[in-house]
Design a protein around this motif. Structure first.
Motif, mmCIF file in Angstrom:
data_model
loop_
_atom_site.group_PDB
_atom_site.id
_atom_site.type_symbol
_atom_site.label_atom_id
_atom_site.label_comp_id
_atom_site.label_asym_id
_atom_site.label_seq_id
_atom_site.Cartn_x
_atom_site.Cartn_y
_atom_site.Cartn_z
ATOM 1 N N UNK A 209 -5.902 -6.364 7.721
ATOM 2 C CA UNK A 209 -5.661 -6.913 9.060
ATOM 3 C C UNK A 209 -6.324 -8.265 9.275
ATOM 4 N N UNK A 210 -7.196 -8.693 8.367
ATOM 5 C CA UNK A 210 -7.754 -10.037 8.467
ATOM 6 C C UNK A 210 -6.724 -11.029 7.935
ATOM 7 N N UNK A 211 -6.775 -12.248 8.425
ATOM 8 C CA UNK A 211 -5.783 -13.252 8.026
ATOM 9 C C UNK A 211 -6.159 -13.838 6.671
ATOM 10 N N UNK A 212 -5.904 -13.089 5.631
ATOM 11 C CA UNK A 212 -6.271 -13.535 4.295
ATOM 12 C C UNK A 212 -5.023 -13.745 3.443
ATOM 13 N N UNK A 213 -5.003 -14.845 2.747
ATOM 14 C CA UNK A 213 -3.895 -15.158 1.850
ATOM 15 C C UNK A 213 -3.982 -14.247 0.630
ATOM 16 N N UNK A 214 -2.921 -14.187 -0.180
ATOM 17 C CA UNK A 214 -2.996 -13.400 -1.416
ATOM 18 C C UNK A 214 -4.169 -13.807 -2.309
ATOM 19 N N UNK A 215 -4.474 -15.109 -2.358
ATOM 20 C CA UNK A 215 -5.576 -15.558 -3.206
ATOM 21 C C UNK A 215 -6.928 -15.070 -2.692
ATOM 22 N N UNK A 228 2.882 -3.242 11.275
ATOM 23 C CA UNK A 228 3.324 -4.406 10.500
ATOM 24 C C UNK A 228 2.838 -5.723 11.084
ATOM 25 N N UNK A 229 2.841 -5.821 12.422
ATOM 26 C CA UNK A 229 2.449 -7.088 13.037
ATOM 27 C C UNK A 229 0.961 -7.380 12.848
ATOM 28 N N UNK A 230 0.181 -6.384 12.485
ATOM 29 C CA UNK A 230 -1.254 -6.568 12.254
ATOM 30 C C UNK A 230 -1.596 -6.687 10.770
ATOM 31 N N UNK A 231 -0.710 -6.256 9.909
ATOM 32 C CA UNK A 231 -0.985 -6.136 8.469
ATOM 33 C C UNK A 231 -0.395 -7.330 7.718
ATOM 34 N N UNK A 232 -1.248 -8.154 7.120
ATOM 35 C CA UNK A 232 -0.734 -9.331 6.407
ATOM 36 C C UNK A 232 0.120 -8.933 5.202
ATOM 37 N N UNK A 233 -0.077 -7.726 4.683
ATOM 38 C CA UNK A 233 0.700 -7.274 3.517
ATOM 39 C C UNK A 233 2.027 -6.636 3.917
ATOM 40 N N UNK A 234 2.166 -6.272 5.201
ATOM 41 C CA UNK A 234 3.378 -5.581 5.668
ATOM 42 C C UNK A 234 3.654 -4.335 4.815
ATOM 43 N N UNK A 235 2.626 -3.482 4.684
ATOM 44 C CA UNK A 235 2.755 -2.325 3.796
ATOM 45 C C UNK A 235 3.805 -1.327 4.258
ATOM 46 N N UNK A 236 4.024 -1.227 5.566
ATOM 47 C CA UNK A 236 5.080 -0.330 6.046
ATOM 48 C C UNK A 236 6.434 -0.815 5.540
ATOM 49 N N UNK A 237 6.654 -2.137 5.601
ATOM 50 C CA UNK A 237 7.895 -2.691 5.062
ATOM 51 C C UNK A 237 7.989 -2.443 3.557
ATOM 52 N N UNK A 238 6.867 -2.629 2.847
ATOM 53 C CA UNK A 238 6.881 -2.400 1.405
ATOM 54 C C UNK A 238 7.201 -0.942 1.091
ATOM 55 N N UNK A 239 6.637 -0.027 1.869
ATOM 56 C CA UNK A 239 6.931 1.395 1.647
ATOM 57 C C UNK A 239 8.430 1.648 1.794
ATOM 58 N N UNK A 240 9.044 0.925 2.706
ATOM 59 C CA UNK A 240 10.488 1.080 2.896
ATOM 60 C C UNK A 240 11.290 0.563 1.704
ATOM 61 N N UNK A 241 10.743 -0.444 0.979
ATOM 62 C CA UNK A 241 11.434 -0.888 -0.246
ATOM 63 C C UNK A 241 11.668 0.303 -1.159
#
Length: 282
Positions: A209-215, A228-241
């Motif tokens: 939830x912190x604004x951290x880039x992948x690096x 999703x709006x709080x998660x920079x990784x959007x893990x809920x969206x990824x789970x849907x993949x």
């Protein structure tokens, strides 16, 4: 739609609890699959010094099953080889005795690694081929988790998939981890076009939830599932993949933030339950 039986909890979800309490926690939230870790224990080993019989009694009492043991072996390390073979053999024998489905292996992380990509690939193939045979003798399967860190010797799932093919390791599958996909910037298009979902054996989920880039993102930033709006990784969206790609295996929560080790039983229980609800709601 996912159901409760589709979920699993990694021991880092409640690293401060004893193993019996962790198993009770899984039962309390209605989850029947757990992941153990050789780097988390309250005793001299990852079974918290319980005997095999004591541990198996707890599994029966709490109706839980060991889906995976996360090992500390550097998968492509060929140094001190006899010690590594002994360690993998011993762990495989314990896994068989407690009915664990898999042992998980991760690659080397070393910024000073001077091997070429070809050498890393060859070392991975060599070790997996042998480990596959060791696990096969006791009927245990293996998992390989590509790590998205820049200093990892195996960052991408399609490379790991090629390694398994080259090693002819039919009893090994991949782990798809939303954190490591974020770190390595693996996209849905990459997954759909380059990864055979049938070679995926487990999904790891967490949120940042912190604004951290992948690096910048690190294991210490990983918590339970957020919107999703709080998660920079959007893990809920990824789970849907994975759901949309006809993945039918387990989804395991792996929040690695150290402070979780200090959380109470009830707080861990609530966070797990909330994470399950968020993923099911999609």
């Amino acid at each position: 739609m996912l159901e409760l039986n589709d979920f699993c909890i990694n021991r880092c979800c409640a690293g401060g609890l004893s193993l019996p309490d962790f198993m009770k926690l899984a039962n309390d939230v209605g989850v029947h699959n757990i992941e153990l870790r050789t780097d988390i224990h309250h005793g001299s080993n990852f079974l918290d010094d319980l005997s095999i019989a004591e541990f198996n009694n707890l599994q029966r009492n709490y109706d839980v099953h060991v889906a995976n043991i996360s090992a500390e072996f550097n998968l492509d390390d060929r140094s001190d080889w006899n010690t590594k073979l002994k360690g993998v053999t011993e762990l495989a024998e314990i896994a068989q005795k407690i009915g664990a489905d898999h042992i998980l292996f991760t690659p080397i992380r070393n910024a000073d690694d001077i091997r070429t990509d070809e050498q890393k690939f060859d070392d991975l193939v060599h070790n997996i081929r042998i480990y596959s045979d060791i696990l096969g003798t006791v009927g245990v399967n293996g998992l390989v988790e590509p790590l998205g860190f820049g200093d990892s010797s195996l960052r991408f799932p399609w490379v790991a998939q090629k390694v398994l093919q080259e090693a002819d390791a039919k009893n090994f599958k991949l782990i798809a981890d939303t954190f490591h996909y974020y770190k390595a910037e693996v996209t849905k298009k990459d997954f759909d076009e380059k990864v055979d979902v049938n070679r995926v054996g487990l999904i790891h989920l967490s949120s940042i939830t912190s604004e951290k880039s992948p690096e910048e993102a690190d294991d210490a930033d990983r918590y339970f599932i957020s919107a999703n709006e709080e998660d920079v990784m959007k893990s809920i969206d990824q789970a849907n993949w994975f759901k949309e790609s006809n993945y039918f295996g387990l989804y395991s929560f792996e929040p690695c933030a150290p402070e979780i080790n200090n959380w109470s039983y009830d707080k861990c229980k609530q966070e797990i339950a909330n994470s399950i609800d968020k993923i099911i709601a999609g």
